[in-house]
Design a protein around this motif. Structure first.
Motif, mmCIF file in Angstrom:
data_model
loop_
_atom_site.group_PDB
_atom_site.id
_atom_site.type_symbol
_atom_site.label_atom_id
_atom_site.label_comp_id
_atom_site.label_asym_id
_atom_site.label_seq_id
_atom_site.Cartn_x
_atom_site.Cartn_y
_atom_site.Cartn_z
ATOM 1 N N LYS A 36 30.812 60.337 -11.043
ATOM 2 C CA LYS A 36 31.785 61.313 -11.554
ATOM 3 C C LYS A 36 33.154 61.125 -10.916
ATOM 4 C CE LYS A 36 28.605 65.024 -12.839
ATOM 5 N NZ LYS A 36 28.121 66.397 -12.525
ATOM 6 N N GLY A 37 33.164 60.479 -9.754
ATOM 7 C CA GLY A 37 34.418 60.275 -9.043
ATOM 8 C C GLY A 37 35.034 58.932 -9.371
ATOM 9 N N LYS A 38 35.140 58.079 -8.367
ATOM 10 C CA LYS A 38 35.780 56.777 -8.529
ATOM 11 C C LYS A 38 34.937 55.865 -9.421
ATOM 12 C CE LYS A 38 37.840 57.005 -3.905
ATOM 13 N NZ LYS A 38 37.935 56.357 -2.574
ATOM 14 N N GLN A 39 35.656 55.038 -10.195
ATOM 15 C CA GLN A 39 34.984 54.075 -11.061
ATOM 16 C C GLN A 39 35.238 52.644 -10.601
ATOM 17 O OE1 GLN A 39 32.881 54.914 -13.732
ATOM 18 N NE2 GLN A 39 33.077 56.874 -12.711
ATOM 19 N N GLU A 40 35.558 52.507 -9.315
ATOM 20 C CA GLU A 40 35.778 51.175 -8.771
ATOM 21 C C GLU A 40 34.444 50.453 -8.603
ATOM 22 O OE1 GLU A 40 37.811 51.886 -5.148
ATOM 23 O OE2 GLU A 40 39.637 52.643 -6.099
ATOM 24 N N ALA A 41 34.542 49.124 -8.479
ATOM 25 C CA ALA A 41 33.330 48.311 -8.391
ATOM 26 C C ALA A 41 32.464 48.703 -7.198
ATOM 27 C CB ALA A 41 33.699 46.829 -8.316
ATOM 28 N N ALA A 42 33.110 48.986 -6.062
ATOM 29 C CA ALA A 42 32.354 49.340 -4.851
ATOM 30 C C ALA A 42 31.574 50.638 -5.055
ATOM 31 C CB ALA A 42 33.299 49.467 -3.671
ATOM 32 N N ALA A 43 32.218 51.620 -5.695
ATOM 33 C CA ALA A 43 31.546 52.899 -5.942
ATOM 34 C C ALA A 43 30.371 52.725 -6.912
ATOM 35 C CB ALA A 43 32.545 53.907 -6.505
ATOM 36 N N ILE A 44 30.572 51.908 -7.929
ATOM 37 C CA ILE A 44 29.495 51.673 -8.904
ATOM 38 C C ILE A 44 28.320 50.976 -8.232
ATOM 39 C CG2 ILE A 44 28.885 50.450 -11.018
ATOM 40 C CD1 ILE A 44 31.763 50.882 -11.961
ATOM 41 N N LYS A 45 28.612 50.027 -7.357
ATOM 42 C CA LYS A 45 27.532 49.331 -6.643
ATOM 43 C C LYS A 45 26.759 50.296 -5.750
ATOM 44 C CE LYS A 45 29.719 44.769 -6.603
ATOM 45 N NZ LYS A 45 30.385 43.738 -5.780
ATOM 46 N N GLU A 46 27.470 51.233 -5.107
ATOM 47 C CA GLU A 46 26.785 52.225 -4.267
ATOM 48 C C GLU A 46 25.897 53.126 -5.128
ATOM 49 O OE1 GLU A 46 27.743 55.803 -1.046
ATOM 50 O OE2 GLU A 46 29.383 54.567 -1.844
ATOM 51 N N ALA A 47 26.413 53.497 -6.305
ATOM 52 C CA ALA A 47 25.613 54.319 -7.219
ATOM 53 C C ALA A 47 24.363 53.563 -7.671
ATOM 54 C CB ALA A 47 26.459 54.720 -8.428
ATOM 55 N N ILE A 48 24.512 52.274 -7.930
ATOM 56 C CA ILE A 48 23.365 51.448 -8.337
ATOM 57 C C ILE A 48 22.307 51.430 -7.239
ATOM 58 C CG2 ILE A 48 22.650 49.043 -8.711
ATOM 59 C CD1 ILE A 48 25.201 48.656 -10.330
ATOM 60 N N ALA A 49 22.752 51.322 -5.988
ATOM 61 C CA ALA A 49 21.807 51.307 -4.870
ATOM 62 C C ALA A 49 21.031 52.622 -4.796
ATOM 63 C CB ALA A 49 22.551 51.051 -3.572
ATOM 64 N N HIS A 50 21.731 53.742 -4.942
ATOM 65 C CA HIS A 50 21.050 55.048 -4.919
ATOM 66 C C HIS A 50 20.072 55.168 -6.082
ATOM 67 C CE1 HIS A 50 24.174 56.345 -2.002
ATOM 68 N NE2 HIS A 50 23.255 57.218 -1.632
ATOM 69 N N LEU A 51 20.486 54.699 -7.249
ATOM 70 C CA LEU A 51 19.590 54.745 -8.412
ATOM 71 C C LEU A 51 18.358 53.872 -8.188
ATOM 72 C CD1 LEU A 51 22.291 54.578 -11.209
ATOM 73 C CD2 LEU A 51 20.781 56.514 -10.764
ATOM 74 N N SER A 52 18.559 52.736 -7.524
ATOM 75 C CA SER A 52 17.425 51.856 -7.215
ATOM 76 C C SER A 52 16.444 52.548 -6.283
ATOM 77 C CB SER A 52 17.927 50.553 -6.581
ATOM 78 O OG SER A 52 18.791 49.855 -7.468
ATOM 79 N N PHE A 53 16.978 53.288 -5.288
ATOM 80 C CA PHE A 53 16.102 54.055 -4.388
ATOM 81 C C PHE A 53 15.319 55.098 -5.178
ATOM 82 C CE2 PHE A 53 19.188 53.357 -0.593
ATOM 83 C CZ PHE A 53 18.696 52.072 -0.440
ATOM 84 N N ALA A 54 16.007 55.761 -6.115
ATOM 85 C CA ALA A 54 15.349 56.798 -6.912
ATOM 86 C C ALA A 54 14.232 56.206 -7.771
ATOM 87 C CB ALA A 54 16.371 57.500 -7.802
ATOM 88 N N ILE A 55 14.492 55.032 -8.333
ATOM 89 C CA ILE A 55 13.489 54.369 -9.175
ATOM 90 C C ILE A 55 12.282 53.957 -8.342
ATOM 91 C CG2 ILE A 55 13.046 52.313 -10.584
ATOM 92 C CD1 ILE A 55 16.078 52.545 -11.410
ATOM 93 N N LEU A 56 12.541 53.430 -7.155
ATOM 94 C CA LEU A 56 11.440 53.064 -6.258
ATOM 95 C C LEU A 56 10.625 54.299 -5.873
ATOM 96 C CD1 LEU A 56 13.185 50.478 -3.901
ATOM 97 C CD2 LEU A 56 11.366 50.008 -5.533
ATOM 98 N N ALA A 57 11.331 55.387 -5.583
ATOM 99 C CA ALA A 57 10.645 56.620 -5.180
ATOM 100 C C ALA A 57 9.780 57.170 -6.314
ATOM 101 C CB ALA A 57 11.659 57.668 -4.745
ATOM 102 N N ALA A 58 10.183 56.874 -7.550
ATOM 103 C CA ALA A 58 9.415 57.354 -8.702
ATOM 104 C C ALA A 58 8.251 56.437 -9.046
ATOM 105 C CB ALA A 58 10.341 57.489 -9.909
#
Length: 684
Positions: free
Chosen positions: A273-295
């Motif tokens: 929802k905040g920054k749309q820079e590449a670094a922020a998107i990569k961090e979001a991807i990492a969190h989503l990957s953790f969520a997918i693993l947890a599921a």
């Protein structure tokens, strides 16, 4: 030898102790069978001695390693620890050689971890052995205790693994794997604070250890320390080792895994929802990957969001992989279908993009249309263009094979066409929707939509033509011919498609009316407008030779000789039942067109065929156009060329037919030369 002498003595006060000592002596002497017999006698003794049992269990565990029974080794050492931890530590330090101790510790670590992950005996625990504060047991309890370790594995209980881990930590206090094993066991025993303290100590020694960070992050979230949990997760992301979560998640409880999943998903959405820079998107991807693993490897919303993130970073193949994961579980998932279609769009893979978007529209068009409208104008144009192109090709193919059932295809086309009119109100989209409605037999609905989109008197030629076709039922054929003739001049292919909606009888009437109007216009020298009517007649009559001749004549007046030639070629190909007089006229026409296109040799051949079929008619036609003298010169030129190439027979034939047209002196001279050159052979 000493042990054997003492055992042979009458006094048997230290019988079990001596058996255990002799067992280790045999073990060090590589006599595993003898050692195992001594250890078993100690364990199976009627009045087992605790210290001797611990030694025997430790010794038997070593023998089991050499036999590949690592799990049974772990059971022996867990049982020994539960009898008396200090005695077990002393036994290992005193009796296990240093060169075997490293392997023993590694085996115990791995087996303990697998026990906690429920990879040995999945399910709950039926026995729980509590640590004895006194360190001593009654003989009966001790005997049962030694055997319970085998028949009812302590791997089902975290306390047993905790004692095993405590043993490992005591043997090597700096070993991180042992500390992690101990912390995992404490967590499963509900002693989260103690686990946190142990992990914090391990992290202080090595701040970059991903397995420790992952466990601490989970524990912090469980404690409600969201900020600290986030910081630990960010450190874990910077290290880039998400694989360490897999063994952790096997150990943690379902409710804590769900906590991690929801937190990481929430964190990723907050970042996006905040920054749309590449670094922020990569961090979001990492969190989503953790969520997918947890599921457990599948979380639909997280996979869809991660796929979109990969798309933003240009990692298209990875994005497709996530969309495929969703579609494998739910083949009708609209977001995954449309998302994958947009990725194919970005890769300019037209066929794949169209297939996915059509599948998505089939399931829920109301969700796909806003998604397409959210694209940039250039991408929207590409999507609508591809869909329209595919729809047109499919509809044309469907109309060409009317005997093949196409109800499902028509439903898809209706959905697609209707969606196109909502995405972009371009004329071509409304025309396509009207065509699909007509193909589906919904003529009234097609007429209504056409009039709503273009009015009752459309300015568009394509719209007027369709209105004429729809109104053919209640309108005279001559009136319908006018707008259709306009379309014939502009797009014959579109007109041919439209005529599929007109029955055969009406097409015949339409062809007659169009041909009649074309003749009237030609008499008035309005050849351009007449061409449209003649083209309509040709298409409506399925290329009737009579109408092809009319159109060819019109094209000749417009000096469009190549197109006229194609029409006459079709006419001549259909010769068979025509009279010689008619055929002769067609060959004369073809010859004239070939002369206009400077194809003189081919023209001469057609004129010769005409003279052969009907000489009076051919000579009359030649006299009018192109003229006898002019054509005779052409005959002389072609005959002279054949003569120079020593093709005397062909030259003689052309000369002979040329002299029928006109008694040219040049042709007569050429014929005399041919006689002289070929005096030695017959050319007749």
């Amino acid at each position: 030898d000493m042990c054997e002498q003492l055992l042979a003595a009458e006094q048997s006060t230290y019988h079990n102790t001596l058996l255990a000592l002799r067992g280790f002596c045999s073990l060090h002497a590589q006599d595993h069978q003898g050692a195992l017999q001594d250890f078993q006698r100690v364990i199976e003794h009627e009045s087992p001695h605790p210290s001797s049992c611990i030694k025997a269990l430790c010794g038997r565990g070593l023998i089991r390693i050499s036999g590949g029974s690592n799990y049974l080794t772990a059971l022996d050492y867990i049982t020994a620890c539960q009898l008396k931890l200090d005695e077990t530590i002393f036994t290992i330090k005193s009796y296990v050689p240093w060169n075997q101790r490293g392997l023993l510790l590694k085996v115990l670590q791995e087996e303990g971890q697998m026990m906690l992950q429920k990879k040995r005996y999945p399910g709950g625990s039926s026995f729980s052995f509590q640590k004895k504060q006194t360190g001593l047991c009654t003989p009966l309890t001790l005997k049962v205790f030694c055997f319970v370790g085998f028949f009812f594995p302590p791997s089902r209980d975290a306390p047993g693994v905790f004692q095993l881990a405590s043993l490992l930590v005591e043997l090597d206090s700096c070993d991180e794997a042992s500390q992690i094993l101990c912390a995992d066991a404490l967590y499963q025993m509900g002693r989260g604070e103690e686990a946190h303290e142990m992990l914090s100590l391990a992290l202080s020694r090595n701040p970059q250890r991903a397995p420790v960070l992952a466990r601490l992050a989970l524990l912090q979230l469980k404690r409600g320390s969201v900020y600290d949990g986030n910081q630990l997760l960010r450190r874990l992301i910077r290290i880039g080792d998400s694989s360490c979560l897999l063994p952790v998640l096997d150990i943690f409880q379902d409710k804590d895994r769900k906590l991690l999943q929801s937190h990481c998903r929430w964190r990723a959405l907050a970042i996006l929802k905040g920054k749309q820079e590449a670094a922020a998107i990569k961090e979001a991807i990492a969190h989503l990957s953790f969520a997918i693993l947890a599921a457990g490897g599948y979380a639909e919303d997280c996979l869809l969001t991660r796929a979109r993130c990969y798309g933003r970073l240009g990692q298209m193949k990875t994005a497709i992989f996530d969309f495929n994961a969703v579609l494998k579980e739910d083949p009708r998932n609209v977001q995954a279908l449309s998302g994958r279609g947009f990725v194919h769009l970005a890769l300019r893979q037209q066929k794949e993009a169209v297939q996915d978007l059509i599948s998505a529209l089939r399931v829920e068009a109301g969700a796909v249309i806003p998604a397409i409208l959210s694209l940039k104008p250039e991408a929207q144009g590409l999507v609508t263009g591809w869909l329209l192109q595919h729809g047109r090709a499919t509809l044309s193919e469907l109309m060409a094979t009317k005997d093949v059932p196409g109800e499902e295809t028509l439903r898809d086309l209706l959905t697609m066409a209707k969606a196109l009119t909502k995405i972009c109100r371009a004329a071509q989209h409304h025309i396509f929707y009207t065509d699909v409605l007509m193909a589906n037999g919904e003529h009234q609905e097609a007429l209504k939509h056409l009039q709503e989109a273009f009015g009752h008197c459309p300015a568009e030629d394509t719209a007027r033509a369709r209105l004429a076709v729809l109104q053919l039922q209640s309108r005279n054929v001559a009136g319908a011919a006018a707008p259709l003739s306009v379309l014939a001049r502009r797009d014959e292919k579109d007109l041919a498609f439209l005529l599929n909606f007109v029955d055969t009888k009406k097409q015949q009437h339409l062809a007659q009316a169009a041909a009649q109007e074309g003749k009237v216009l030609m008499k008035g020298h309005d050849h351009q407008q007449a061409l449209g009517y003649h083209s309509l007649a040709v298409l409506a009559s399925r290329a009737n030779p009579r109408y092809l001749r009319h159109r060819a004549a019109c094209l000749m007046h417009l000096k469009k000789y190549e197109k006229a030639l194609k029409d006459m070629e079709k006419v001549i190909q259909g010769h068979g039942c025509n009279s010689p007089k008619t055929q002769a006229g067609d060959h004369c026409c073809q010859g004239f067109l070939l002369l206009a296109l400077a194809q003189e040799e081919a023209a001469v051949q057609h004129y010769m065929q005409a003279l052969q079929l009907d000489e009076p008619l051919a000579l009359g036609t030649i006299t009018e156009c192109p003229g006898r003298e002019s054509l005779t010169q052409t005959f002389h030129k072609i005959a002279q060329s054949n003569f120079e190439k020593q093709r005397y027979e062909e030259a003689w034939k052309i000369t002979d037919y040329g002299l029928k047209i006109d008694k040219s002196s040049e042709l007569q001279k050429l014929k005399a030369r041919l006689k002289r050159e070929a005096s030695s052979c017959s050319i007749h």
